[in-house]
Structures are given as structure tokens and as C-alpha cells.
Design a protein around this motif. Structure first.
Motif, PDB file in Angstrom:
ATOM      1  N   GLY A 103       0.817  -1.207   0.000  1.00 13.37           N
ATOM      2  CA  GLY A 103       0.000   0.000   0.000  1.00 13.37           C
ATOM      3  C   GLY A 103       0.851   1.259   0.000  1.00 13.37           C
ATOM      4  O   GLY A 103       1.808   1.379   0.769  1.00 13.37           O
ATOM      5  N   GLY A 104       0.502   2.200  -0.860  1.00 13.33           N
ATOM      6  CA  GLY A 104       1.235   3.456  -0.940  1.00 13.33           C
ATOM      7  C   GLY A 104       2.478   3.407  -1.797  1.00 13.33           C
ATOM      8  O   GLY A 104       3.137   4.433  -1.996  1.00 13.33           O
TER       9      GLY A 104
ATOM     10  N   ASP B  35      -5.875  -0.014   0.656  1.00 11.25           N
ATOM     11  CA  ASP B  35      -5.091   0.962  -0.115  1.00 11.25           C
ATOM     12  C   ASP B  35      -4.146   0.292  -1.107  1.00 11.25           C
ATOM     13  O   ASP B  35      -3.318   0.967  -1.727  1.00 11.25           O
TER      14      ASP B  35
ATOM     15  N   GLN C 222      -3.845  -1.612  -4.738  1.00 14.88           N
ATOM     16  CA  GLN C 222      -4.584  -1.818  -5.985  1.00 14.88           C
ATOM     17  C   GLN C 222      -4.423  -3.267  -6.419  1.00 14.88           C
ATOM     18  O   GLN C 222      -3.353  -3.687  -6.840  1.00 14.88           O
TER      19      GLN C 222
ATOM     20  N   ASN D 247     -11.146  -1.468  -4.563  1.00 10.55           N
ATOM     21  CA  ASN D 247      -9.709  -1.536  -4.827  1.00 10.55           C
ATOM     22  C   ASN D 247      -9.327  -2.746  -5.681  1.00 10.55           C
ATOM     23  O   ASN D 247      -8.138  -3.083  -5.791  1.00 10.55           O
TER      24      ASN D 247
END
Length: 278
Positions: free
Chosen positions: A132-133, A159, A161, A192
Motif C-alpha cells: 500500500g502506498g 489501499d 490496488q 480496490n
């Protein structure tokens, strides 16, 4: 214009593929040059390479091999979804190395070739959350009975994808539509998760399928996920099991004959451009 988000290169002189011995129809070299000739004729302009489940010791070597092909003049390859082992110690360091390489666009760990509880392990889940991120995606390659594993991971890491490969691998050959449909509807509730309409010709009766055979599956995916959460892929050379690249492209055009130009462009290239900054 097509962006192919799912090309496999198989080069047995360069890399070890332990699983190939069990799939005689694919136990051959499928090299970039052969793909690219046909892809250009089909209108494919940009390609992401998808990892091919090489021997784990060769994961980085596969990425490096594909990157060398991508650097050749005129290459269609714009990035790679690379292999990983989130269930193992060392993933955090591996993630940091891949984040530093702009050629790497995401990860995949094929889950239908390992026990279901692999994705339920604490270390696996901790490492998925680490993505994530990062700007990197995570492809999920699962079978219909594993839909609950997909939703569990999507809920665990909202968060991240996620990209569900091959329309969730429906058993089209056996006409097992309803169980697949229910699972896909549930997966699509997770914002997501993007679904990849890719290579489903490989799950048909190769001698009898038509575009109409595939249409209910593709229509359910687009209706469930919406046109902003679908991308297209060839799954070459696996798609050769059901007719090949040109045949799959032709079937795609046939199935999209009734949709708007905006919807068509989202599936064929615009969503992929946005998701992977192509």
C-alpha cells in the motif's frame, strides 16, 4: 489501439520454469519476437510483461531479462508485473528494491498453485499491506472457489490496488457460470479490485467456442466492476490453447460491438494507462 497488460515470455534457454513439464502444450519457447509481430498486426501498441512463475531463485533474473528486451529499439514492452513471495521473510527488502525500479509496475503471486492457507498466513498478509502506498499493484490469479480469499485480501489492504486476472478464471468449458458469477459479484464490491479481461479463450472448448460463448462472462464482469475498473490482456501464449492472439483480439472486438467508444477505450487502453502510468 490496445494495451496488452498480460504478456508472458517463455525462454527456456534463459530461465527455469519448473511447471512447464506438466503442461506439454506450453512447454516450448514463446519468444518476444514472435509475439510482437502478431501483436502489431492486431493493433497492440504497449505491453506489460507478466511473470511466468519461474523458479523462485530466478525471479530477479526474469525481471532483468525482460528489461533487456524492453530496452531494444521499438520494443512494445513498457513495464513488468514481477514475481514475488509475500509468504517469505525478505519480502520487505525485495519490495524496496522493486520500488526503486521504474520498470516494475506491480507484483503477482499465483495463488491457485499453492494451498489456500498460504494467503491466510500472518506474514503473507503483513507483506501485502506493505505494498500500500508504493504505487505498485498486486495481481491475483485465483480459481472461482477462492473468491473468498480475494475478498479477504482486498478488505485487509484497502489501499492496495489489486488486479484480478482472467475474469477470475471461469470454467467456461463446463458451463459453470452461476458459482463463478456469485463470487465475481462479491469481489466487485471491493473498489480496490480491478478485473482483467484476459485470455479466457483458454478456459473454453477450443474446437467449439464463439464470441457468444464468452459474452455472458465478459458482460457480467463489465456490469459488476464498471467500465472504469476493467483492463484488457492477451495472456499470450496461454491464449494459444484456445485459438491464439489474433483470434482473442477478434473476439474482443466482436463482444464490444455494442458498447460506446468511451467504454471501449477505457477497457482497451485508458484504464491501463491510468493504473500503471503508461
Amino acid at each position: 489501439m490496445f494495451i496488452d497488460t498480460h504478456l508472458h515470455i517463455i525462454d527456456r534457454s534463459a530461465l527455469p520454469y519448473p511447471w512447464l513439464s506438466g503442461v506439454p502444450d506450453l512447454d516450448h519457447d514463446f519468444l518476444y519476437e514472435a509475439y510482437a509481430t502478431e501483436a502489431r498486426r492486431c493493433g497492440i501498441t504497449t505491453v506489460l510483461h507478466m511473470e511466468v512463475d519461474v523458479d523462485p531463485a530466478a525471479m530477479q533474473a526474469e525481471t532483468d531479462h525482460v528489461a533487456r528486451i524492453a530496452k531494444k529499439e521499438g520494443s512494445l514492452i513498457a513495464g513488468a508485473i514481477v514475481s514475488c513471495r509475500p509468504e517469505e521473510e525478505g519480502f520487505a527488502a525485495y519490495l524496496e528494491r522493486q520500488k526503486a525500479d521504474p520498470f516494475v509496475k506491480g507484483f503477482r503471486r499465483v495463488l491457485h498453485v499453492v494451498p489456500d492457507d498460504v494467503s491466510e498466513g500472518a506474514l503473507f498478509r503483513e507483506n501485502i499491506r506493505r505494498i500500500g502506498g508504493s504505487g505498485l499493484s498486486f495481481d491475483l490469479c485465483t480459481l472461482p472457489h477462492q473468491a473468498s480469499r480475494v475478498t479477504a485480501l482486498a478488505d485487509l489492504a484497502p489501499d492496495v490496488q489489486f488486479v484480478l486476472d482472467h475474469c477470475g478464471v471461469p470454467d467456461i468449458r463446463s458451463d459453470a457460470f452461476e458459482p463463478w458469477k456469485a463470487g465475481m459479484s462479491e469481489i466487485a464490491r471491493r473498489p480496490n479490485v480491478v478485473c482483467k479481461i484476459s485470455g479466457v479463450v483458454a478456459y473454453t472448448d477450443a474446437k467449439t467456442w464463439t464470441a457468444q460463448t464468452l459474452q455472458p462472462y465478459v458482460e457480467h464482469v463489465t456490469a459488476s466492476f464498471g467500465w472504469d475498473r476493467v483492463v484488457w490482456g492477451s495472456d499470450w501464449p496461454v491464449c494459444t490453447l484456445g485459438g491464439g492472439l489474433s483470434t482473442w483480439v477478434a473476439a474482443t472486438h466482436a463482444m464490444l460491438s455494442g458498447v460506446s467508444e468511451t467504454e471501449r477505450s477505457k477497457l482497451l487502453f485508458a484504464n491501463a494507462q491510468r493504473l500503471w502510468s503508461l
